[in-house]
Structures are given as structure tokens and as C-alpha cells.
Design an enzyme around this catalytic site. Structure first.
Site, PDB file in Angstrom:
ATOM      1  N   GLU A   1      41.479  33.043  63.130  1.00  0.00           N
ATOM      2  CA  GLU A   1      40.782  32.870  61.836  1.00  0.00           C
ATOM      3  C   GLU A   1      40.860  34.152  61.028  1.00  0.00           C
ATOM      4  O   GLU A   1      40.665  35.248  61.567  1.00  0.00           O
ATOM      5  CB  GLU A   1      39.320  32.504  62.110  1.00  0.00           C
ATOM      6  CG  GLU A   1      38.751  31.556  61.087  1.00  0.00           C
ATOM      7  CD  GLU A   1      39.437  30.196  61.097  1.00  0.00           C
ATOM      8  OE1 GLU A   1      40.339  29.990  60.254  1.00  0.00           O
ATOM      9  OE2 GLU A   1      39.078  29.358  61.941  1.00  0.00           O
ATOM     10  N   HIS A   2      41.149  33.979  59.748  1.00  0.00           N
ATOM     11  CA  HIS A   2      41.358  35.117  58.836  1.00  0.00           C
ATOM     12  C   HIS A   2      42.493  36.001  59.337  1.00  0.00           C
ATOM     13  O   HIS A   2      42.437  37.228  59.258  1.00  0.00           O
ATOM     14  CB  HIS A   2      40.057  35.905  58.634  1.00  0.00           C
ATOM     15  CG  HIS A   2      39.062  35.121  57.841  1.00  0.00           C
ATOM     16  ND1 HIS A   2      39.160  34.958  56.489  1.00  0.00           N
ATOM     17  CD2 HIS A   2      37.989  34.400  58.229  1.00  0.00           C
ATOM     18  CE1 HIS A   2      38.173  34.186  56.051  1.00  0.00           C
ATOM     19  NE2 HIS A   2      37.448  33.816  57.092  1.00  0.00           N
TER      20      HIS A   2
ATOM     21  N   ASP B   1      45.915  34.539  58.967  1.00  0.00           N
ATOM     22  CA  ASP B   1      47.186  34.151  58.305  1.00  0.00           C
ATOM     23  C   ASP B   1      47.585  35.141  57.217  1.00  0.00           C
ATOM     24  O   ASP B   1      48.736  35.545  57.119  1.00  0.00           O
ATOM     25  CB  ASP B   1      47.160  32.704  57.797  1.00  0.00           C
ATOM     26  CG  ASP B   1      46.056  32.373  56.794  1.00  0.00           C
ATOM     27  OD1 ASP B   1      45.178  33.229  56.557  1.00  0.00           O
ATOM     28  OD2 ASP B   1      46.076  31.248  56.255  1.00  0.00           O
TER      29      ASP B   1
ATOM     30  N   GLY C   1      35.967  22.846  54.513  1.00  0.00           N
ATOM     31  CA  GLY C   1      36.850  23.717  55.290  1.00  0.00           C
ATOM     32  C   GLY C   1      37.845  22.961  56.145  1.00  0.00           C
ATOM     33  O   GLY C   1      38.349  23.491  57.131  1.00  0.00           O
ATOM     34  N   LEU C   2      38.141  21.709  55.782  1.00  0.00           N
ATOM     35  CA  LEU C   2      39.140  20.946  56.544  1.00  0.00           C
ATOM     36  C   LEU C   2      40.424  20.751  55.724  1.00  0.00           C
ATOM     37  O   LEU C   2      41.228  19.873  56.000  1.00  0.00           O
ATOM     38  CB  LEU C   2      38.560  19.597  56.991  1.00  0.00           C
ATOM     39  CG  LEU C   2      37.373  19.726  57.962  1.00  0.00           C
ATOM     40  CD1 LEU C   2      36.791  18.350  58.306  1.00  0.00           C
ATOM     41  CD2 LEU C   2      37.779  20.446  59.255  1.00  0.00           C
ATOM     42  N   SER C   3      40.588  21.593  54.708  1.00  0.00           N
ATOM     43  CA  SER C   3      41.844  21.698  53.955  1.00  0.00           C
ATOM     44  C   SER C   3      42.246  20.443  53.199  1.00  0.00           C
ATOM     45  O   SER C   3      43.404  20.019  53.242  1.00  0.00           O
ATOM     46  CB  SER C   3      42.988  22.125  54.885  1.00  0.00           C
ATOM     47  OG  SER C   3      42.785  23.424  55.295  1.00  0.00           O
TER      48      SER C   3
ATOM     49  N   SER D   1      42.579  20.343  50.079  1.00  0.00           N
ATOM     50  CA  SER D   1      43.512  20.713  49.012  1.00  0.00           C
ATOM     51  C   SER D   1      44.910  20.968  49.567  1.00  0.00           C
ATOM     52  O   SER D   1      45.904  20.701  48.883  1.00  0.00           O
ATOM     53  CB  SER D   1      43.005  21.898  48.186  1.00  0.00           C
ATOM     54  OG  SER D   1      43.024  23.056  48.938  1.00  0.00           O
TER      55      SER D   1
ATOM     56  N   ASP E   1      46.959  26.594  56.285  1.00  0.00           N
ATOM     57  CA  ASP E   1      46.523  25.220  56.017  1.00  0.00           C
ATOM     58  C   ASP E   1      47.704  24.335  55.643  1.00  0.00           C
ATOM     59  O   ASP E   1      47.842  23.213  56.125  1.00  0.00           O
ATOM     60  CB  ASP E   1      45.499  25.192  54.877  1.00  0.00           C
ATOM     61  CG  ASP E   1      44.348  26.164  55.096  1.00  0.00           C
ATOM     62  OD1 ASP E   1      44.167  26.608  56.250  1.00  0.00           O
ATOM     63  OD2 ASP E   1      43.646  26.483  54.124  1.00  0.00           O
TER      64      ASP E   1
HETATM   65  C1  GLA Z   1      40.908  29.446  54.344  1.00  0.00           C
HETATM   66  C2  GLA Z   1      42.283  29.782  53.822  1.00  0.00           C
HETATM   67  C3  GLA Z   1      43.267  29.948  54.974  1.00  0.00           C
HETATM   68  C4  GLA Z   1      42.737  30.924  56.012  1.00  0.00           C
HETATM   69  C5  GLA Z   1      41.311  30.537  56.415  1.00  0.00           C
HETATM   70  C6  GLA Z   1      40.693  31.541  57.360  1.00  0.00           C
HETATM   71  O1  GLA Z   1      40.930  28.181  54.946  1.00  0.00           O
HETATM   72  O2  GLA Z   1      42.749  28.742  52.971  1.00  0.00           O
HETATM   73  O3  GLA Z   1      44.520  30.360  54.478  1.00  0.00           O
HETATM   74  O4  GLA Z   1      42.796  32.231  55.525  1.00  0.00           O
HETATM   75  O5  GLA Z   1      40.469  30.418  55.285  1.00  0.00           O
HETATM   76  O6  GLA Z   1      41.377  31.565  58.566  1.00  0.00           O
END
Ligand code: GLA
Length: 415
Positions: free
Chosen positions: A58-59, A61, A156-158, A160, A204
Site C-alpha cells: 500500500e502506497h 505503486d 477505495g475499490l477503484s 474509476s 488500480d
Molecule cells: C489509491 C491510488 C493507488 C495507490 C493506493 C495506495 O488507491 O489510486 O494508485 O496509490 O491509493 O496504495
């Protein structure tokens, strides 16, 4: 790095179940119906792109490191077909259905004209993807699309990333481009960063574009090299929506990113991925304390990716418990992206699971979701822990749900 687990790939993976197919059928029907209503014609084809949950890394990428997300059975589905024959010059037309806050609007635009970036809305997201494809030199034909989705928005499940990757894939398919997952992901990332205004990493979009059913995706965020890691059949992936909505994410994320870059600059490395624990400790005396903590999170988190990938493939829940607890602590204490109620909930679930699985904050943080990887048998303990947490708090109720790891973006083959 990506070679060490390749020997572990086996057939013990989870398969899509009946319910998952029903859910998808419903979404396809909605997209088809929306297309008919909007354009008075039948769509010729469909594509799908999933949301994702990150298991570890996490954090990391945007620090060029390794991550391990997996696609979840919540998707954006796009019905698409040729442009209207009536218009003098064919235009790209889009309609969004059933997309929560993004819903109930139509858009059409001219591919030749300049697409202006502006407000963060779904129309600009579509335009942004088309523009980004052009930036890569791909010629897109005018087309019509209808978009339906069930990835929860803003938790936070992407959602977008699923949206952007689905639009890129639909455009690629209609224009006969056969774009690679890496290209779909990059185009969707450019569209998000330019039109949603948040400089996120590539995780993501790559999870949405390149995941394999039943597997997590081990991804090198610098080279984009990736390897599917089988999720042992004894394991379930639960996502616990804390009920706390992510609020100050954009500015806080920008700040975290800047802090990571400042720490990397202090050590004279290209990104924190190039730093190891020993070198980091040498910098303890000279580096600002906050920057030191941010860097310590990233360095330690990258070290956790390999053992978690191995434990995921082998079903070693005690290792998952230990690694995910450490990851959560690091996010909370060193990276400072958790909140006290989330820490309490994570602790209650971790205690209930014991060595039967692990739990931690997932995604950007500041609200959103926890992810748990546990034995199937232990998912009841998660539900009980969430219920007991809800009884003891005045916060919004948390909810737990099991997600299946499905495949990344692909055309839908209908019988
Ligand atoms: C968000 C960002 C990702 C990543 C996460 C943390 O989801 O879109 O690119 O940085 O936070 O891991």
C-alpha cells in the site's frame, strides 16, 4: 523478483460461482437496455473491467515498488456499437446508467475537436480516455457506448479505474486496436490523473486490466512486469467497508507522495523502491522524522510483498496474520493514513481471526475499507467481529462482504 513464485502456480484456484454470473447477467442486461433506450439500436458487443482490492503493497505503486492487488467481482460493463448514421459527421456518444453519483447523463463529442479538461465528471473521464489514446498515437473511431457498473463508488475499490479501463477497452475493441493490458492501464491512469486531478499510481488500473481469475496480481510498478499468484482454495477475501468515507484524500495523498519523493531525494535514489532497510537506518540521524517514517513504511511494505504472495499461494494464514497486522500498524503509525475507529475495527477482527487470517487497511486510507484474507471457515468470525464493533460504536455501521477474484478487463463473449 517476479520469478521466485512462478513454481507455485497450480490449479487450486477459486472459480466464478453461480451468483457471480447472475450479477454479471443483470449488469449486461442493464447496459443493453440503456443502449437501446439511448440510441434506438442494438449494441454490437460488450466489454467488462473490474474493481480491485489491494492485498499488500500500500502506497507503494507511486514509489515504483511491488504490489499485490486482485480484481473483485464488481465491474463496469460497456455495451457498444457504431455511431449514428443520421449525424453529418459521426460523433462519439456515451450514456452512463446505474452509476450512483455519476449517473443519468449523456454526452457526445467530436473526436477531431480539442477535448478540454474541466470538472471531474464521468463525461470528462470518457473524453479523457479517448484523448489519452490519441496521445499514444491510436486512432479511435467514433462509436456509441452505454456504461453500467456495480463497483461501489468512493470506498477505495477503484470504481474509476474500472470505468477508465472499460472505456479504453471498448474503444480499443471497436477500433480494432488489440491494445495490451499495460496500454489500457496507462491510458486510464492518464485520464484519471488529468481529469480527476489526483496523481495516483498505476496499481488500480493494472489490477483492473491484467488480473487473472482466482489469482492476485504481483506487479512491479516500475517495469509493469506482472505475474498472477494463485489464491489458495482454502482462502477467502473479505472486504470490510468501515462506513467512514474517504474525505481529504486528494490533498493528503499529494502530500504523502511529495514526502516520499523528498525522502528518495535525500538518499539520492530515483524512488523509495531503490532503498533498503540498512541504508534507510543510516539516514536516521539526518532525515526529518516524518520523512523517515514515510520511507520506513514504504521500505518495510515492499519487504512484506514476497512473503504475503507466497503465503497466499500456499494458504499459510499465520503468515498472513502477522504480515497484515504489521502492514496495518505501519500504515497507521508511519504513513498516518488510518483513523482511530478503523484501527479499533482492524484490531477486533485481527483478534477474532487469530492465526486463521490477516486484516489491514486497504487502498488510499482516510476511511474506506479493510481487507481480510482468511480461511473460508473464519469468515463467520469476521462478520461477528464487525457486528460486535457496530454495537459498540456510534459511527456509521461497518459491513463485511466476500469478494471473488475474477479476471481483468476482457470482451464479453455472449452465447
Ligand atoms: C489509491 C491510488 C493507488 C495507490 C493506493 C495506495 O488507491 O489510486 O494508485 O496509490 O491509493 O496504495
Amino acid at each position: 523478483m517476479l520469478r521466485w513464485v512462478s513454481g507455485l502456480v497450480h490449479d487450486d484456484v477459486q472459480r466464478l460461482g453461480e451468483n457471480a454470473m447472475d450479477r454479471r447477467e443483470r449488469l449486461i442486461a442493464r447496459a443493453r437496455q440503456g443502449y437501446r433506450l439511448a440510441y434506438g439500436a442494438e449494441p454490437s458487443r460488450f466489454v467488462a473491467a473490474p474493481g480491485r482490492v489491494n492485498l499488500i503493497g500500500e502506497h507503494v505503486d507511486y514509489n515504483d515498488g511491488y504490489v499485490l492487488p486482485c480484481a473483485i467481482d464488481r465491474e463496469t460493463i460497456i455495451a457498444f456499437g457504431p455511431p449514428s448514421k443520421d449525424a453529418k459527421s459521426p460523433r462519439f456518444e456515451a450514456v452512463a446508467l446505474d452509476m450512483g453519483e455519476m449517473a443519468s447523463a449523456r454526452d457526445d463529442f467530436d473526436l477531431i475537436g480539442k477535448i478540454l479538461s474541466g470538472e471531474n465528471n464521468w463525461q470528462n473521464h470518457v473524453r479523457g480516455v479517448v484523448q489519452a489514446l490519441g496521445r499514444y498515437g491510436h486512432r479511435i473511431k467514433p462509436m456509441r457506448i452505454a456504461v453500467a457498473g456495480d463497483v461501489p463508488i468512493g470506498v477505495g475499490l477503484s470504481s474509476s479505474a474500472a470505468f477508465g479501463v472499460a472505456v479504453a477497452l471498448a474503444a480499443s475493441e471497436y477500433s480494432g486496436l488489440s491494445l495490451a493490458p499495460e496500454t489500457l492501464a496507462k491510458v486510464a491512469q492518464i485520464a484519471k490523473n488529468d481529469f480527476v486531478g489526483c496523481a495516483g499510481g498505476i496499481m488500480d488500473q493494472m489490477a483492473s486490466a491484467a488480473s487473472v481469475a482466482g489469482h492476485a496480481l504481483l506487479l512491479d510498478c516500475r517495469s509493469l512486469e506482472h505475474l498472477p499468484i494463485p489464491i489458495h482454495r482454502s482462502l477467502a477475501i473479505s472486504v470490510i467497508d468501515t462506513g467512514l468515507r474517504r474525505s481529504p484524500t486528494e490533498s493528503a495523498l499529494g502530500q504523502r507522495r511529495a514526502e516520499c519523493e523528498a525522502a528518495a531525494a535525500h538518499f539520492g535514489v530515483r524512488a523509495l523502491r531503490d532503498l533498503d532497510g540498512a541504508r534507510l537506518r543510516e539516514g536516521y540521524a539526518t532525515l526529518d522524522q516524518t520523512l523517515y517514517q514515510r520511507a520506513r513504511h514504504v521500505v518495510s511494505e515492499i519487504e512484506r510483498v514476497e512473503p504475503v504472495a507466497t503465503a497466499l499461494a500456499r494458504g499459510q494464514t499465520a503468515v498472513l496474520a502477522e504480515m497484515m497486522r504489521a502492514a496495518h500498524l505501519s500504515l497507521a503509525k508511519d504513513f498516518d493514513v488510518s483513523l482511530p475507529p478503523i484501527d479499533r475495527l482492524a484490531e477486533q477482527i485481527a483478534d477474532a481471526l487469530g492465526e486463521a487470517g490477516g486484516v489491514r487497511l486497504t487502498g488510499a486510507g482516510f476511511g474506506g475499507c479493510l481487507v481480510a484474507v482468511s480461511t473460508h471457515d473464519a469468515t463467520g468470525a469476521i462478520v461477528d467481529a464487525v457486528a460486535s464493533y457496530n454495537r459498540s460504536t456510534a459511527d456509521l455501521p461497518a459491513t463485511a462482504e466476500i469478494f471473488r477474484p475474477i479476471s481483468g478487463a476482457a470482451p464479453i463473449i455472449l452465447d
